[in-house]
Motif scaffolding. Structure first.
Motif, PDB file in Angstrom:
ATOM      1  N   ALA A 109       5.242  -5.742  -5.181  1.00 56.82           N
ATOM      2  CA  ALA A 109       4.312  -5.155  -4.217  1.00 56.82           C
ATOM      3  C   ALA A 109       5.016  -4.821  -2.902  1.00 56.82           C
ATOM      4  CB  ALA A 109       3.147  -6.109  -3.973  1.00 56.82           C
ATOM      5  N   VAL A 110       5.943  -5.675  -2.483  1.00 56.86           N
ATOM      6  CA  VAL A 110       6.670  -5.430  -1.233  1.00 56.86           C
ATOM      7  C   VAL A 110       7.559  -4.193  -1.369  1.00 56.86           C
ATOM      8  CG1 VAL A 110       8.343  -6.378   0.385  1.00 56.86           C
ATOM      9  CG2 VAL A 110       6.587  -7.852  -0.589  1.00 56.86           C
ATOM     10  N   LEU A 111       8.260  -4.089  -2.496  1.00 57.03           N
ATOM     11  CA  LEU A 111       9.087  -2.908  -2.726  1.00 57.03           C
ATOM     12  C   LEU A 111       8.231  -1.645  -2.834  1.00 57.03           C
ATOM     13  CD1 LEU A 111      11.704  -4.297  -5.286  1.00 57.03           C
ATOM     14  CD2 LEU A 111      12.023  -3.861  -2.845  1.00 57.03           C
ATOM     15  N   GLY A 112       7.062  -1.780  -3.465  1.00 57.44           N
ATOM     16  CA  GLY A 112       6.151  -0.636  -3.540  1.00 57.44           C
ATOM     17  C   GLY A 112       5.678  -0.203  -2.170  1.00 57.44           C
ATOM     18  N   LEU A 113       5.418  -1.172  -1.282  1.00 59.32           N
ATOM     19  CA  LEU A 113       5.010  -0.854   0.084  1.00 59.32           C
ATOM     20  C   LEU A 113       6.121  -0.107   0.823  1.00 59.32           C
ATOM     21  CD1 LEU A 113       3.123  -1.151   2.547  1.00 59.32           C
ATOM     22  CD2 LEU A 113       4.135  -3.403   2.932  1.00 59.32           C
ATOM     23  N   ALA A 114       7.361  -0.564   0.682  1.00 60.30           N
ATOM     24  CA  ALA A 114       8.481   0.081   1.367  1.00 60.30           C
ATOM     25  C   ALA A 114       8.707   1.496   0.841  1.00 60.30           C
ATOM     26  CB  ALA A 114       9.745  -0.764   1.192  1.00 60.30           C
ATOM     27  N   ALA A 115       8.723   1.646  -0.497  1.00 63.36           N
ATOM     28  CA  ALA A 115       8.958   2.962  -1.081  1.00 63.36           C
ATOM     29  C   ALA A 115       7.811   3.921  -0.772  1.00 63.36           C
ATOM     30  CB  ALA A 115       9.145   2.826  -2.596  1.00 63.36           C
ATOM     31  N   VAL A 129       1.026   0.440  -5.865  1.00 63.66           N
ATOM     32  CA  VAL A 129       1.072   0.252  -4.421  1.00 63.66           C
ATOM     33  C   VAL A 129       1.804   1.417  -3.753  1.00 63.66           C
ATOM     34  CG1 VAL A 129       2.041  -1.175  -2.574  1.00 63.66           C
ATOM     35  CG2 VAL A 129       0.875  -2.244  -4.503  1.00 63.66           C
ATOM     36  N   ALA A 130       2.950   1.817  -4.314  1.00 58.97           N
ATOM     37  CA  ALA A 130       3.720   2.916  -3.739  1.00 58.97           C
ATOM     38  C   ALA A 130       2.917   4.213  -3.734  1.00 58.97           C
ATOM     39  CB  ALA A 130       5.020   3.105  -4.530  1.00 58.97           C
ATOM     40  N   ALA A 131       2.203   4.496  -4.837  1.00 61.16           N
ATOM     41  CA  ALA A 131       1.415   5.730  -4.906  1.00 61.16           C
ATOM     42  C   ALA A 131       0.275   5.720  -3.902  1.00 61.16           C
ATOM     43  CB  ALA A 131       0.876   5.909  -6.327  1.00 61.16           C
ATOM     44  N   ALA A 132      -0.417   4.576  -3.800  1.00 64.66           N
ATOM     45  CA  ALA A 132      -1.552   4.493  -2.877  1.00 64.66           C
ATOM     46  C   ALA A 132      -1.104   4.646  -1.432  1.00 64.66           C
ATOM     47  CB  ALA A 132      -2.280   3.167  -3.077  1.00 64.66           C
TER      48      ALA A 132
END
Length: 223
Positions: A106-112, A32-35
């Protein structure tokens, strides 16, 4: 005597089949973070294209803003903030639609990913924009000539607009459209669960409270 089970104690086939290990959740968060971070390339290009250019002029000794009010530089910051807000909403929509039950990873990935994407957009716009060397730009333009200044983000707090909007939008989507009922409420109770809650056969039963029930008077004789 067997202790009765509550619905929360009943194992669910759904949980056994669709549960994710911590390693899978971490992998999901990284994806998620990469995308989301890749979206920063588009934001940076849009910022470079839409941000107003800052006219500057040199008197041979120093470089000044051609417009003393500096409206163009303020507009460049505002353009970056608006693009970041739009990217935050799009990223939150995509993550919620794809991973409605994604969990904290997923939420942490979105923030990062939003924070990295914001920084990437800033650096890409600066790198592809006019040269950052004002002296070289002024010499190339000549004394008294107006030239285009470098693209600069003066209010660096604008970098936080994207991740802030993304988290708020995802929170709002989860509150409005997220799953409400717990999964166990939709699962049929196993057959042995009702039997475990029944008192054992032959055991003591509570006294009947029917119309013919008699109770010894306090302190009276027992029959």
């Amino acid at each position: 005597m067997t202790t009765p089970l509550s619905p929360n104690d009943v194992p669910h086939e759904h949980d056994r089949q669709h549960g994710e290990s911590p390693a899978q959740q971490v992998r999901q968060g990284l994806l998620v973070a990469a995308a989301v971070a890749v979206l920063g390339v588009a934001v940076g290009l849009l910022w470079l294209w839409l941000a107003p250019r800052v006219p500057m002029i040199s008197d041979g000794k120093a470089v000044y803003l051609a417009n003393s009010e500096g409206e163009e530089s303020i507009a460049a910051d505002g353009t970056f903030a608006l693009l970041g807000a739009g990217a935050g909403v799009l990223a939150a929509l995509a993550v919620f639609w794809r991973l409605r039950r994604g969990g904290i990873a997923a939420v942490l990935g979105l923030a990062a990913g939003s924070l990295v994407g914001s920084v990437l957009a800033w650096q890409l716009g600066v790198w592809l924009g006019p040269d950052q060397d004002l002296v070289a730009l002024a010499r190339a333009a000549g004394e008294g000539k107006v030239f285009e200044g470098p693209l600069v983000l003066r209010a660096e707090a604008a970098l936080l607009v994207w991740p802030s909007v993304a988290m708020l939008a995802h929170l709002g989507l989860t509150a409005a459209f997220g799953p409400e009922d717990p999964e166990w409420a939709l699962q049929p109770m196993p057959e042995d669960w009702t039997h475990r809650n029944q008192p054992p056969s032959g055991g003591p039963h509570p006294p009947s409270a029917g119309p013919h029930a008699s109770w010894p008077a306090p302190g009276g004789p027992r029959h």
